[in-house]
Design a protein around this motif. Structure first.
Motif, PDB file in Angstrom:
ATOM      1  N   ALA A  88      50.264  44.606  43.347  1.00  0.00           N
ATOM      2  CA  ALA A  88      49.463  45.105  44.457  1.00  0.00           C
ATOM      3  C   ALA A  88      48.244  45.865  43.945  1.00  0.00           C
ATOM      4  CB  ALA A  88      50.301  46.029  45.341  1.00  0.00           C
ATOM      5  N   THR A  89      47.143  45.720  44.652  1.00  0.00           N
ATOM      6  CA  THR A  89      45.940  46.479  44.354  1.00  0.00           C
ATOM      7  C   THR A  89      45.124  46.627  45.623  1.00  0.00           C
ATOM      8  OG1 THR A  89      43.934  46.598  43.019  1.00  0.00           O
ATOM      9  CG2 THR A  89      44.652  44.407  43.703  1.00  0.00           C
ATOM     10  N   ASN A  90      44.402  47.746  45.727  1.00  0.00           N
ATOM     11  CA  ASN A  90      43.501  47.904  46.862  1.00  0.00           C
ATOM     12  C   ASN A  90      42.057  48.017  46.396  1.00  0.00           C
ATOM     13  OD1 ASN A  90      43.426  50.468  45.777  1.00  0.00           O
ATOM     14  ND2 ASN A  90      43.844  51.540  47.694  1.00  0.00           N
ATOM     15  N   ARG A  91      41.809  47.668  45.146  1.00  0.00           N
ATOM     16  CA  ARG A  91      40.456  47.831  44.622  1.00  0.00           C
ATOM     17  C   ARG A  91      39.888  46.574  43.989  1.00  0.00           C
ATOM     18  NH1 ARG A  91      41.060  48.328  39.097  1.00  0.00           N
ATOM     19  NH2 ARG A  91      43.211  48.734  38.415  1.00  0.00           N
ATOM     20  N   ALA A  92      40.679  45.583  43.755  1.00  0.00           N
ATOM     21  CA  ALA A  92      40.250  44.463  42.924  1.00  0.00           C
ATOM     22  C   ALA A  92      39.287  43.538  43.650  1.00  0.00           C
ATOM     23  CB  ALA A  92      41.443  43.663  42.452  1.00  0.00           C
ATOM     24  N   ALA A  93      38.273  43.112  42.949  1.00  0.00           N
ATOM     25  CA  ALA A  93      37.424  42.045  43.439  1.00  0.00           C
ATOM     26  C   ALA A  93      37.890  40.708  42.876  1.00  0.00           C
ATOM     27  CB  ALA A  93      35.974  42.301  43.041  1.00  0.00           C
ATOM     28  N   VAL A  94      38.381  40.751  41.623  1.00  0.00           N
ATOM     29  CA  VAL A  94      38.849  39.537  40.956  1.00  0.00           C
ATOM     30  C   VAL A  94      40.370  39.565  40.969  1.00  0.00           C
ATOM     31  CG1 VAL A  94      38.817  38.187  38.843  1.00  0.00           C
ATOM     32  CG2 VAL A  94      36.804  39.528  39.515  1.00  0.00           C
ATOM     33  N   LEU A  95      40.978  38.886  41.886  1.00  0.00           N
ATOM     34  CA  LEU A  95      42.423  38.973  42.061  1.00  0.00           C
ATOM     35  C   LEU A  95      43.210  38.125  41.081  1.00  0.00           C
ATOM     36  CD1 LEU A  95      42.792  39.098  45.936  1.00  0.00           C
ATOM     37  CD2 LEU A  95      42.667  40.971  44.296  1.00  0.00           C
ATOM     38  N   THR A  96      42.527  37.357  40.239  1.00  0.00           N
ATOM     39  CA  THR A  96      43.228  36.542  39.259  1.00  0.00           C
ATOM     40  C   THR A  96      43.522  37.292  37.972  1.00  0.00           C
ATOM     41  OG1 THR A  96      41.129  35.704  38.420  1.00  0.00           O
ATOM     42  CG2 THR A  96      42.193  34.432  40.163  1.00  0.00           C
ATOM     43  N   ALA A  97      42.984  38.503  37.831  1.00  0.00           N
ATOM     44  CA  ALA A  97      43.139  39.256  36.582  1.00  0.00           C
ATOM     45  C   ALA A  97      44.248  40.280  36.697  1.00  0.00           C
ATOM     46  CB  ALA A  97      41.834  39.958  36.251  1.00  0.00           C
ATOM     47  N   PRO A  98      45.274  40.218  35.854  1.00  0.00           N
ATOM     48  CA  PRO A  98      46.391  41.163  35.972  1.00  0.00           C
ATOM     49  C   PRO A  98      45.980  42.619  35.799  1.00  0.00           C
ATOM     50  CG  PRO A  98      46.620  39.786  34.009  1.00  0.00           C
ATOM     51  CD  PRO A  98      45.513  39.221  34.797  1.00  0.00           C
ATOM     52  N   ASN A  99      44.954  42.890  35.023  1.00  0.00           N
ATOM     53  CA  ASN A  99      44.577  44.296  34.818  1.00  0.00           C
ATOM     54  C   ASN A  99      43.863  44.905  36.017  1.00  0.00           C
ATOM     55  OD1 ASN A  99      42.184  42.988  34.573  1.00  0.00           O
ATOM     56  ND2 ASN A  99      41.720  43.685  32.502  1.00  0.00           N
ATOM     57  N   GLU A 100      43.647  44.114  37.061  1.00  0.00           N
ATOM     58  CA  GLU A 100      43.067  44.650  38.294  1.00  0.00           C
ATOM     59  C   GLU A 100      44.135  45.212  39.224  1.00  0.00           C
ATOM     60  OE1 GLU A 100      40.055  45.137  39.088  1.00  0.00           O
ATOM     61  OE2 GLU A 100      38.871  43.892  37.727  1.00  0.00           O
ATOM     62  N   TYR A 101      45.397  45.023  38.888  1.00  0.00           N
ATOM     63  CA  TYR A 101      46.479  45.424  39.768  1.00  0.00           C
ATOM     64  C   TYR A 101      47.073  46.754  39.312  1.00  0.00           C
ATOM     65  CZ  TYR A 101      46.296  40.856  41.918  1.00  0.00           C
ATOM     66  OH  TYR A 101      45.884  39.744  42.600  1.00  0.00           O
ATOM     67  N   ASP A 102      47.414  47.590  40.284  1.00  0.00           N
ATOM     68  CA  ASP A 102      47.922  48.927  40.002  1.00  0.00           C
ATOM     69  C   ASP A 102      49.438  49.011  39.998  1.00  0.00           C
ATOM     70  OD1 ASP A 102      45.237  49.953  42.064  1.00  0.00           O
ATOM     71  OD2 ASP A 102      45.335  50.134  39.883  1.00  0.00           O
ATOM     72  N   TYR A 103      50.096  48.174  40.773  1.00  0.00           N
ATOM     73  CA  TYR A 103      51.539  48.272  40.930  1.00  0.00           C
ATOM     74  C   TYR A 103      52.185  46.908  40.693  1.00  0.00           C
ATOM     75  CZ  TYR A 103      50.043  52.529  43.250  1.00  0.00           C
ATOM     76  OH  TYR A 103      49.448  53.728  43.536  1.00  0.00           O
ATOM     77  N   TRP A 104      53.356  46.956  40.065  1.00  0.00           N
ATOM     78  CA  TRP A 104      54.071  45.728  39.707  1.00  0.00           C
ATOM     79  C   TRP A 104      55.543  45.857  40.051  1.00  0.00           C
ATOM     80  CZ3 TRP A 104      51.808  41.382  37.526  1.00  0.00           C
ATOM     81  CH2 TRP A 104      50.469  41.527  37.151  1.00  0.00           C
ATOM     82  N   GLY A 105      56.140  44.726  40.423  1.00  0.00           N
ATOM     83  CA  GLY A 105      57.577  44.684  40.589  1.00  0.00           C
ATOM     84  C   GLY A 105      58.270  44.412  39.270  1.00  0.00           C
ATOM     85  N   GLN A 106      59.598  44.347  39.321  1.00  0.00           N
ATOM     86  CA  GLN A 106      60.404  44.136  38.118  1.00  0.00           C
ATOM     87  C   GLN A 106      60.540  42.664  37.754  1.00  0.00           C
ATOM     88  OE1 GLN A 106      61.667  46.634  36.044  1.00  0.00           O
ATOM     89  NE2 GLN A 106      60.188  47.733  37.308  1.00  0.00           N
ATOM     90  N   GLY A 107      60.248  41.795  38.694  1.00  0.00           N
ATOM     91  CA  GLY A 107      60.294  40.372  38.409  1.00  0.00           C
ATOM     92  C   GLY A 107      61.585  39.713  38.868  1.00  0.00           C
ATOM     93  N   THR A 108      61.485  38.411  39.120  1.00  0.00           N
ATOM     94  CA  THR A 108      62.647  37.607  39.483  1.00  0.00           C
ATOM     95  C   THR A 108      62.566  36.285  38.718  1.00  0.00           C
ATOM     96  OG1 THR A 108      63.914  36.677  41.340  1.00  0.00           O
ATOM     97  CG2 THR A 108      61.523  36.577  41.526  1.00  0.00           C
TER      98      THR A 108
END
Length: 124
Positions: free
Chosen positions: A98-118
């Motif tokens: 999740a991110t509320n600031r990203a312009a480029v949504l394909t880049a992982p470093n634009e995201y602030d929060y992550w889940g644990q994965g499935t």
């Protein structure tokens, strides 16, 4: 405290379908862009799909375009990834972000929060 919890992974045969869910809490979900990424051992996280905060514009990796669909339900604080026509090469751990600031949504470093994965495993 922000939490993203993925569910819906599992083992499926090639050609089958799965729907991943990511339930969010601790943030104003309706104003966040959401993304799905995946990782296989020994490789970097790979962009899969993303959706803008309002649920409008969507983006897909070329490898999943036409097979995967991302959607966002702001009333349920949940983002989904419908995966059809699965292939063995789709096998990976899938993460929502999740991110509320990203312009480029394909880049992982634009995201602030992550889940644990499935884990998603597609057998041939």
């Amino acid at each position: 405290q922000v939490q993203l919890v993925e569910s819906g992974g599992g083992l499926v045969q090639a050609g089958g379908s799965l729907r991943l869910s990511c339930a969010a809490s601790g943030l104003t979900f309706s104003v966040y862009h959401m993304g799905w990424f995946r990782r296989v051992p020994g490789k970097d996280r790979e962009f899969v799909a993303a959706i803008r905060w309002y649920g409008g514009n969507t983006y897909y990796a070329d490898s999943v375009k036409g097979r995967f669909t991302i959607s966002k339900d702001n009333a349920k604080n949940t983002v989904y990834l419908q995966m059809n026509s699965l292939k063995p090469e789709d096998t990976a751990v899938y993460y929502c972000a999740a991110t509320n600031r990203a312009a480029v949504l394909t880049a992982p470093n634009e995201y602030d929060y992550w889940g644990q994965g499935t884990q998603v495993t597609v057998s041939s």
